[in-house]
Design a protein around this motif. Structure first.
Motif, short mmCIF file in Angstrom:
data_model
loop_
_atom_site.label_atom_id
_atom_site.label_comp_id
_atom_site.label_asym_id
_atom_site.label_seq_id
_atom_site.Cartn_x
_atom_site.Cartn_y
_atom_site.Cartn_z
N MET A 39 0.76 11.58 52.48
CA MET A 39 -0.65 11.72 52.78
C MET A 39 -1.11 10.50 53.55
O MET A 39 -0.88 9.36 53.15
N LEU A 40 -1.79 10.73 54.66
CA LEU A 40 -2.22 9.65 55.55
C LEU A 40 -3.26 8.74 54.91
O LEU A 40 -3.24 7.53 55.13
N LEU A 41 -4.17 9.31 54.14
CA LEU A 41 -5.17 8.49 53.48
C LEU A 41 -4.51 7.50 52.53
O LEU A 41 -4.83 6.30 52.54
N GLU A 42 -3.57 7.96 51.75
CA GLU A 42 -2.89 7.07 50.80
C GLU A 42 -2.14 5.97 51.54
O GLU A 42 -2.15 4.81 51.12
N ARG A 43 -1.51 6.33 52.64
CA ARG A 43 -0.80 5.31 53.42
C ARG A 43 -1.78 4.28 53.99
O ARG A 43 -1.52 3.08 53.98
N ALA A 44 -2.94 4.75 54.46
CA ALA A 44 -3.96 3.83 54.99
C ALA A 44 -4.49 2.89 53.90
O ALA A 44 -4.85 1.75 54.18
N LEU A 45 -4.50 3.38 52.67
CA LEU A 45 -4.99 2.56 51.56
C LEU A 45 -3.94 1.60 51.01
O LEU A 45 -4.29 0.63 50.34
N THR A 46 -2.67 1.86 51.28
CA THR A 46 -1.61 1.05 50.66
C THR A 46 -0.73 0.31 51.67
O THR A 46 0.12 -0.48 51.25
N ASP A 47 -0.90 0.53 52.94
CA ASP A 47 -0.12 -0.15 53.98
C ASP A 47 -0.18 -1.66 53.73
O ASP A 47 -1.26 -2.24 53.62
N PRO A 48 0.97 -2.33 53.63
CA PRO A 48 0.97 -3.76 53.30
C PRO A 48 0.51 -4.67 54.43
O PRO A 48 0.40 -5.89 54.23
N ALA A 49 0.18 -4.13 55.60
CA ALA A 49 -0.24 -4.96 56.73
C ALA A 49 -1.56 -5.68 56.47
O ALA A 49 -1.84 -6.71 57.09
N VAL A 50 -2.38 -5.14 55.59
CA VAL A 50 -3.71 -5.70 55.30
C VAL A 50 -3.88 -5.73 53.79
O VAL A 50 -3.42 -4.85 53.09
N ARG A 51 -4.58 -6.75 53.31
CA ARG A 51 -4.80 -6.85 51.86
C ARG A 51 -5.56 -5.64 51.34
O ARG A 51 -6.38 -5.06 52.04
N PRO A 52 -5.28 -5.26 50.09
CA PRO A 52 -5.86 -4.02 49.55
C PRO A 52 -7.36 -4.14 49.27
O PRO A 52 -7.90 -5.23 49.09
N LEU A 53 -7.99 -2.99 49.23
CA LEU A 53 -9.39 -2.89 48.83
C LEU A 53 -9.50 -3.10 47.33
O LEU A 53 -8.52 -2.89 46.59
N PRO A 54 -10.70 -3.44 46.84
CA PRO A 54 -10.89 -3.42 45.39
C PRO A 54 -10.57 -2.01 44.86
O PRO A 54 -10.88 -1.02 45.53
#
Length: 192
Positions: free
Chosen positions: A1-16
């Protein structure tokens, strides 16, 4: 799922986690999740700099970080505003967050991130707005002047003395814009 990948991609620190869960619950467009992560990433550095460099400035760092992580959430309802100008997402985002039980003092950032001169704007609102601009290396002099004025008053220094270190910080943050833009643009607006 693209949304999950956008939320977990290690390139940027995670959201709260709360913000990430809201985006999942709304089935947000992947590009929106990537954008919010990029702005939140800048807000992490901006607020860390502010806390270390201007200890006299009282602000709620967690509120700024939540605001940066959710400021454009109304674009889940106004998807066209992900690729075209528009401001319908601002009040819609605040209302959407309120409907999900987010307290008004946190939901406000969805509506205030483009309203720098409105009455009642706090330093936290200005910091979310600043992160939302500098993430892509956009410098907005009138917004920066409002932040400088708050920093100067709180720190009991002349505005130019507050501007110089802020300017250096914003230059450093802007230097990473190409990577953040590439991160955001790696994700589609739609779910397909």
């Amino acid at each position: 799922m693209l949304l999950e990948r956008a939320l977990t991609d290690p390139a940027v620190r995670p959201l709260p986690p709360t913000a990430a869960d809201l985006l999942r619950g709304m089935d947000a467009p992947p590009r929106l999740a990537a954008h919010l992560r990029a702005v939140h990433d800048v807000a992490l550095d901006l607020t860390a700099w502010l806390a270390a460099s201007c200890p006299a400035v009282a602000f709620d760092r967690n509120a700024v970080l939540f605001g940066a992580a959710t400021h454009d959430i109304g674009k889940t309802l106004h998807v066209a505003e992900l690729s075209a100008p528009g401001s319908q997402h601002e009040p819609a985002g605040r209302d959407l967050l309120l409907s999900f039980g987010v307290p008004p003092e946190l939901a406000r950032f969805a509506a205030t991130h483009a309203s720098w001169h409105e009455p009642g704007i706090e330093i936290e609102d200005l910091l979310v707005s600043l992160a939302d601009k500098v993430w892509k290396a956009k410098r907005v002099p009138d917004l920066e002047r409002l932040v400088v004025d708050r920093l100067a008053v709180a720190s009991a220094v002349e505005p130019w003395e507050a501007f110089m270190p802020l300017d250096d910080c914003l230059d450093r943050l802007a230097a990473g814009a190409d990577e953040r833009l590439a991160f955001q643009n790696a994700y589609p607006i739609g779910h397909a």
